[in-house]
Structures are given as C-alpha cells and as structure tokens.
Design a protein around this motif. Structure first.
Motif, PDB file in Angstrom:
ATOM      1  N   GLY A   1       0.860  -1.245   0.061  1.00 40.12           N
ATOM      2  CA  GLY A   1      -0.007  -0.005   0.126  1.00 40.12           C
ATOM      3  C   GLY A   1       1.010   1.144  -0.069  1.00 40.12           C
ATOM      4  N   TRP A   2       1.737   1.350   0.773  1.00 40.35           N
ATOM      5  CA  TRP A   2       2.715   2.454   0.944  1.00 40.35           C
ATOM      6  C   TRP A   2       3.528   2.590  -0.463  1.00 40.35           C
ATOM      7  N   TYR A   3       4.199   1.803  -0.954  1.00 43.63           N
ATOM      8  CA  TYR A   3       5.008   1.952  -2.202  1.00 43.63           C
ATOM      9  C   TYR A   3       3.889   2.301  -3.360  1.00 43.63           C
ATOM     10  N   THR A   4       2.857   1.615  -3.410  1.00 44.89           N
ATOM     11  CA  THR A   4       2.142   1.958  -4.640  1.00 44.89           C
ATOM     12  C   THR A   4       1.342   3.296  -4.328  1.00 44.89           C
ATOM     13  N   SER A   5       0.816   3.907  -3.171  1.00 41.22           N
ATOM     14  CA  SER A   5       0.225   5.212  -3.183  1.00 41.22           C
ATOM     15  C   SER A   5       1.022   6.167  -2.737  1.00 41.22           C
ATOM     16  N   VAL A   6       2.359   5.986  -2.165  1.00 40.34           N
ATOM     17  CA  VAL A   6       3.046   7.048  -1.820  1.00 40.34           C
ATOM     18  C   VAL A   6       4.199   7.400  -3.035  1.00 40.34           C
ATOM     19  N   LEU A   7       4.811   6.234  -3.393  1.00 44.18           N
ATOM     20  CA  LEU A   7       5.798   6.539  -4.408  1.00 44.18           C
ATOM     21  C   LEU A   7       5.086   6.247  -6.075  1.00 44.18           C
ATOM     22  N   GLY A   8       3.864   5.584  -6.049  1.00 40.78           N
ATOM     23  CA  GLY A   8       3.378   5.637  -7.171  1.00 40.78           C
ATOM     24  C   GLY A   8       3.694   4.386  -8.105  1.00 40.78           C
ATOM     25  N   LEU A   9       4.419   3.364  -7.442  1.00 38.88           N
ATOM     26  CA  LEU A   9       4.762   2.258  -8.086  1.00 38.88           C
ATOM     27  C   LEU A   9       3.711   0.996  -8.426  1.00 38.88           C
ATOM     28  N   SER A  10       3.837   0.361  -9.184  1.00 41.53           N
ATOM     29  CA  SER A  10       2.954  -0.595  -9.802  1.00 41.53           C
ATOM     30  C   SER A  10       3.419  -2.136  -9.369  1.00 41.53           C
ATOM     31  N   VAL A  11       2.448  -2.983  -8.791  1.00 43.51           N
ATOM     32  CA  VAL A  11       2.973  -4.512  -8.813  1.00 43.51           C
ATOM     33  C   VAL A  11       2.942  -5.189  -9.976  1.00 43.51           C
ATOM     34  N   ASP A  12       4.302  -5.718  -9.992  1.00 47.98           N
ATOM     35  CA  ASP A  12       4.372  -6.478 -11.506  1.00 47.98           C
ATOM     36  C   ASP A  12       4.249  -7.957 -11.266  1.00 47.98           C
ATOM     37  N   ILE A  13       4.662  -8.582 -10.306  1.00 51.84           N
ATOM     38  CA  ILE A  13       4.761  -9.866 -10.040  1.00 51.84           C
ATOM     39  C   ILE A  13       4.645 -10.163  -8.541  1.00 51.84           C
ATOM     40  N   GLU A  14       3.985 -11.126  -8.192  1.00 49.71           N
ATOM     41  CA  GLU A  14       3.748 -11.367  -6.893  1.00 49.71           C
ATOM     42  C   GLU A  14       4.330 -13.002  -6.448  1.00 49.71           C
ATOM     43  N   PHE A  15       5.223 -12.889  -5.774  1.00 55.88           N
ATOM     44  CA  PHE A  15       5.977 -14.253  -5.213  1.00 55.88           C
ATOM     45  C   PHE A  15       5.358 -15.237  -4.432  1.00 55.88           C
ATOM     46  N   THR A  16       4.622 -16.293  -4.741  1.00 50.85           N
ATOM     47  CA  THR A  16       3.888 -17.276  -3.877  1.00 50.85           C
ATOM     48  C   THR A  16       4.843 -18.213  -3.581  1.00 50.85           C
ATOM     49  N   GLU A  17       4.831 -18.610  -2.196  1.00 47.82           N
ATOM     50  CA  GLU A  17       5.580 -19.941  -1.823  1.00 47.82           C
ATOM     51  C   GLU A  17       4.726 -20.541  -0.988  1.00 47.82           C
ATOM     52  N   ASP A  18       4.381 -21.680  -1.061  1.00 45.75           N
ATOM     53  CA  ASP A  18       3.293 -22.545  -0.138  1.00 45.75           C
ATOM     54  C   ASP A  18       2.065 -21.708  -0.237  1.00 45.75           C
ATOM     55  N   GLY A  19       1.648 -21.465  -1.199  1.00 48.60           N
ATOM     56  CA  GLY A  19       0.232 -20.832  -1.327  1.00 48.60           C
ATOM     57  C   GLY A  19       0.063 -19.477  -0.749  1.00 48.60           C
ATOM     58  N   VAL A  20       1.290 -18.805  -0.107  1.00 46.65           N
ATOM     59  CA  VAL A  20       1.453 -17.671   0.406  1.00 46.65           C
ATOM     60  C   VAL A  20       2.048 -16.356  -0.323  1.00 46.65           C
ATOM     61  N   VAL A  21       1.652 -15.366  -0.614  1.00 45.24           N
ATOM     62  CA  VAL A  21       2.370 -14.346  -1.098  1.00 45.24           C
ATOM     63  C   VAL A  21       3.515 -13.788  -0.265  1.00 45.24           C
ATOM     64  N   ARG A  22       4.862 -13.935  -0.707  1.00 39.65           N
ATOM     65  CA  ARG A  22       5.948 -13.671   0.435  1.00 39.65           C
ATOM     66  C   ARG A  22       6.758 -12.595  -0.442  1.00 39.65           C
ATOM     67  N   GLY A  23       6.605 -12.247  -1.492  1.00 41.79           N
ATOM     68  CA  GLY A  23       7.393 -10.920  -2.143  1.00 41.79           C
ATOM     69  C   GLY A  23       6.595 -10.412  -3.343  1.00 41.79           C
ATOM     70  N   LEU A  24       7.094  -9.204  -3.594  1.00 36.98           N
ATOM     71  CA  LEU A  24       6.528  -8.552  -4.788  1.00 36.98           C
ATOM     72  C   LEU A  24       7.532  -7.781  -5.546  1.00 36.98           C
ATOM     73  N   ALA A  25       7.162  -7.675  -6.934  1.00 38.91           N
ATOM     74  CA  ALA A  25       8.099  -6.948  -7.724  1.00 38.91           C
ATOM     75  C   ALA A  25       7.369  -5.663  -8.279  1.00 38.91           C
ATOM     76  N   LEU A  26       7.879  -4.547  -8.136  1.00 43.99           N
ATOM     77  CA  LEU A  26       7.384  -3.381  -8.425  1.00 43.99           C
ATOM     78  C   LEU A  26       8.068  -2.592  -9.502  1.00 43.99           C
TER      79      LEU A  26
END
Length: 127
Positions: free
Chosen positions: A22-47
């Motif tokens: 929320g902070w990186y998208t709303s404050v810096l205006g970045l967009s999420v390109d990829i969600e990294f999922t491990e064992d069915g849980v999102v553990r990382g994002l590429a923005l």
C-alpha cells in the motif's frame, strides 16, 4: 572486463507485505508487476514505476526489516531539482513525514527523511 548496464532491482525486507504494498503504490506510485508465492502465500512483490526505470522488490522478512530500520541505502533519482520540490509538495499533501530538501554533495537537491512503513529511509535525489 564484461560491461554492466545498470541496477536491475533493489530488494527490501518488509515486516508486513500488505502494508508495504500500500505504501509503495500510493506514496511512490509504483505498480505491482509480480507476486512471489511460496506454499500458497505471497511472500514477495516486484514493483516498478510507469517507465520501468525504477524496479524494487519487497520480501517478507520481519527480522531483517527491523535490523535495517533507519538506514538510508536507497536513493531514487529524480529528473530535476524542481521535481524534488514537486515530490516534497506531494508528500506534504499525503501527510507523509520527511526531513525536507537539502543540498547534495554535488550541489543537487535531496529530499531526506522519507521512511517506508518499516523505517527504511528513501531519499529522492537530483544532481
């Protein structure tokens, strides 16, 4: 020696992935390109920014996020000194605390004291 062509991305540890998203998208205006999922849980994002010139990754790692809180290892380039002032105004409008604009070592403008939700300082810099 083989050439290097720039920095591909910087990966930052975060304690709460949703809060940081929320902070990186709303404050810096970045967009999420990829969600990294491990064992069915999102553990990382590429923005990235709209041009693809700024690419950050966020990795869920609360212990490391706490360890680097307050450190300023990320300075994002801003195209002009006037644009640094535009960022200052934007952050003020969003109610985001920061340390204001100071003169950099090469005479440029640097917005200091902007912290992400985990306390990592992000500087905005124009030569």
């Amino acid at each position: 020696m083989p050439d290097l062509s720039g920095v591909h991305h910087v990966k930052l540890p975060v304690a709460d992935l949703d809060r940081s998203r929320g902070w990186y998208t709303s404050v810096l205006g970045l967009s999420v390109d990829i969600e990294f999922t491990e064992d069915g849980v999102v553990r990382g994002l590429a923005l990235s920014d709209a041009t693809g010139s700024v690419r950050l990754a966020l990795r869920l790692d609360p212990a490391r996020a706490q360890a680097v809180a307050g450190f300023d290892f990320l300075a994002l380039a801003v195209p002009t000194r006037d644009a640094v002032q535009d960022w200052r105004r934007r952050l003020d409008e969003l109610g985001q605390p920061h340390g204001g604009v100071v003169t950099g070592h090469k005479g440029g403008s640097v917005l200091v004291g902007l912290h992400d939700p985990d306390g990592i300082e992000i500087r905005l810099y124009a030569d």
